[in-house]
Structures are given as C-alpha cells and as structure tokens.
Design a protein around this motif. Sequence first.
Motif, PDB file in Angstrom:
ATOM      1  N   LEU A  12      -9.649  -3.435  -2.179  1.00 59.71           N
ATOM      2  CA  LEU A  12      -8.795  -2.367  -1.625  1.00 59.71           C
ATOM      3  C   LEU A  12      -9.268  -0.977  -2.037  1.00 59.71           C
ATOM      4  O   LEU A  12      -9.309  -0.650  -3.221  1.00 59.71           O
ATOM      5  N   CYS A  13      -9.628  -0.181  -1.051  1.00 64.45           N
ATOM      6  CA  CYS A  13     -10.168   1.154  -1.322  1.00 64.45           C
ATOM      7  C   CYS A  13      -9.285   2.214  -0.677  1.00 64.45           C
ATOM      8  O   CYS A  13      -8.719   1.988   0.388  1.00 64.45           O
ATOM      9  N   ALA A  34      -5.608   0.921  -6.151  1.00 62.87           N
ATOM     10  CA  ALA A  34      -6.864   1.136  -5.411  1.00 62.87           C
ATOM     11  C   ALA A  34      -8.021   0.832  -6.358  1.00 62.87           C
ATOM     12  O   ALA A  34      -8.058   1.350  -7.471  1.00 62.87           O
ATOM     13  N   ALA A 225      -1.730   4.720   3.495  1.00 59.75           N
ATOM     14  CA  ALA A 225      -1.430   4.942   2.078  1.00 59.75           C
ATOM     15  C   ALA A 225      -0.182   5.809   1.929  1.00 59.75           C
ATOM     16  O   ALA A 225       0.495   5.761   0.902  1.00 59.75           O
ATOM     17  N   PHE A 232      -1.081  -1.021  -1.952  1.00 62.01           N
ATOM     18  CA  PHE A 232      -2.154  -1.603  -2.772  1.00 62.01           C
ATOM     19  C   PHE A 232      -1.557  -2.614  -3.757  1.00 62.01           C
ATOM     20  O   PHE A 232      -2.055  -3.714  -3.921  1.00 62.01           O
ATOM     21  N   GLU A 233      -0.476  -2.199  -4.437  1.00 63.09           N
ATOM     22  CA  GLU A 233       0.145  -3.091  -5.426  1.00 63.09           C
ATOM     23  C   GLU A 233       0.817  -4.275  -4.746  1.00 63.09           C
ATOM     24  O   GLU A 233       0.766  -5.393  -5.248  1.00 63.09           O
ATOM     25  N   TYR A 235      -0.042  -5.759  -2.111  1.00 64.47           N
ATOM     26  CA  TYR A 235      -1.077  -6.737  -1.737  1.00 64.47           C
ATOM     27  C   TYR A 235      -1.318  -7.698  -2.912  1.00 64.47           C
ATOM     28  O   TYR A 235      -1.540  -8.889  -2.722  1.00 64.47           O
TER      29      TYR A 235
END
Length: 308
Positions: A12-13, A34, A225, A232-233, A235
């Motif tokens: 994840l970027c 991230a 985002a 991100f978290e 996921y």
Amino acid sequence: MRIGGIDVESPLCLAPLAGITTLPVREFFSAHGASLTHTEMISCAGLIRDNAKTFDMLATSENEAPLVVQLFANDSGVLVSGGEVVRERCARFSAFGINMACPMPKITRNGSGAALLKKPEIAAEMVRGLKSLGLPVWVKIRRLEDDSDTLRFTAMLIDSGADNVCIHGRTCAQRYEGIADRHILSLAAKEFPGYVSASGDVKAVSDIQEYIAMGCCAVMIARGAFVNPFMFEEYGGQFRTRDEKLEELVKFAYNARTISGEHKALVLMKRFAGGILRFERGAAELRRLAMTARSLDEILNYLHFTAD
Ligand SMILES: Cc1cc2nc3c(=O)[nH]c(=O)nc-3n(C[C@H](O)[C@H](O)[C@H](O)COP(=O)(O)O)c2cc1C
C-alpha cells in the motif's frame, strides 16, 4: 517484501499528489499504514535554477515510510541534473520517480509529464540516465488509447531499467474524470510480474484487493486517501474508534501547522475533514465547518468540543 528495489511492509503506497503529499501528509499516512509514499511532482528545472519553493518540496523526516521523490522534466539531461540536486539536498529517500502521467497543459506544453508517452526514445533515455545515479527508478504513466501501445511503452521502460511502472488506468484525455480502466492493469501485471503497480479509483479496501488479486505488486492510494484516511489500516484489519480518529486529526493539524504554517495546514485540514469521520456521527457537520473555517483554531476548538 521488496517492491521496485525498496523494502516495504505492504503493497500500500500513498500516490504522488501535487500540492498535497507534503511532509506532514506523508508523515500522517506513514503512521497510518502507508508502506511507501511519494513527494509531489518536483520540477527539475526549478531544482537546477535554485528555486526556493522547489527546494521546500525536498523536506523529509525520520517519521516517514520509504519515500519516492517524483521528478518531472522534458529531457534526460535536465532530469539527471535535477536528480543530482536531489541526491545532494534531500536527506532521506529510497527511489527516484519520473512523472510521465500528468495531463495538465502547463506540464505537457513543454514536453513533460504525459507528453512523454508520445516520445518513447526520450522516455527511455530518461530512465537510463536517472538509473545511472544508482537508485531505483519508479515511473508513473497513464493508459494509452490502445492496450498494446500501453504494454509496449511499459516494456520499453522496464528494458531501460525502470524498477517499477505505475499505470493510471485513465487516458490523458480523461484527465481525472470517468472510470479508470482495470483491464489494462491485469494485462500489464500478467505480462510484467513484479513490476506493475496500479493507480485509479482506489476508494475502498475492496479496490485494493482487486488490484492485488490481478497481480499488481503495489497499489497507489490517491484521492481515496481523503475519502477514507484510515483505508490503509483498515486493509490490515485495524479499525479506529471515532475518538481515536478525531485525536489523530488534531495531531495532524498541529504537526501540519508546525511544518507548513497556518495557511497550508488549514487547506490540508479541509481535505481531511471530508473523510475523517466517514459514516460516524458528526461527519457532515465537521465537513461543513471545515469548509467555511477561516483559521485552524476554529476547527481545532470544534474538534476538542466534539470528542466524546
Ligand atoms: C490533485 C491531484 C494531484 C496529483 N498530482 C500528481 C503528481 O504530482 N504526480 C503524479 O504522478 N500523479 C498525480 N496525480 C494523479 C494521482 O497520483 C492518481 O494517479 C490519480 O488521482 C488516480 O487515482 P484516483 O482515481 O484513485 O484518485 C494527482 C491527482 C490529483 C487529483
């Protein structure tokens, strides 16, 4: 895991976002899952001219995940000179990025950004030149009208030494509108395993999962985002309470003000306010307040008052 020559903890970027992925934003997302972030696209001409505002974009900190410094230029000589300046002046970064995706006329007019999609020889020379500086090179492109052209361009970049090619599934003509095509990502990920990362319409955890299932080695989260800053978290299976979310937003506000000053911090807070309380009580009210707020303190006072 290792992606594009960089050791990372997950695929994840945080995508490059001009005017947005400044240091405090990158620190926020690095702390919230991230595994890699990007700077905004940085003008090599500006770096060479010693432009103070351009240099500001090279600010980094130890609170960041691995960083790709994304550059733009219209020829290899300018790009490599810009890369040399970055190597001297940027304290910590893991790879160079090249922007071959920006469709905006002020960038394409002089042959930079997505204009390079029509100049494969120059694009190849750029990758070879930057690669000679000894760091991984990540290239970001857009889908071309024809899938076989997109695959040919991607192959050329990889043959020239690119360590990662991110394909945004919208064409230049689409700019940022309409649906990002996923089919081209599945074709490219199959043809170039380990090299292709995905961008376009990543708004939910299920979008990330879909790109990973196709074989993409990384997924760039861009506008999503701010639709859900905790994607991100989430996921990774971590979910925050409403109070924790508000606390993180307050921390971000103070950090952004310290690093970037009141005005920029307020602009960024307006972006975060849209999604930070997604589906939670008070989301609409916070969004409304942030849109009309004239100072950061106005938002901060409200946040202190609204915490449970
Ligand atoms: C405001 C804004 C700024 C952007 N800036 C950059 C940039 O500096 N470099 C780049 O390669 N892409 C840039 N992009 C493209 C994003 O990285 C991403 O590829 C695009 O938004 C598609 O993803 P999304 O549909 O999930 O938002 C930008 C997009 C937006 C909306």
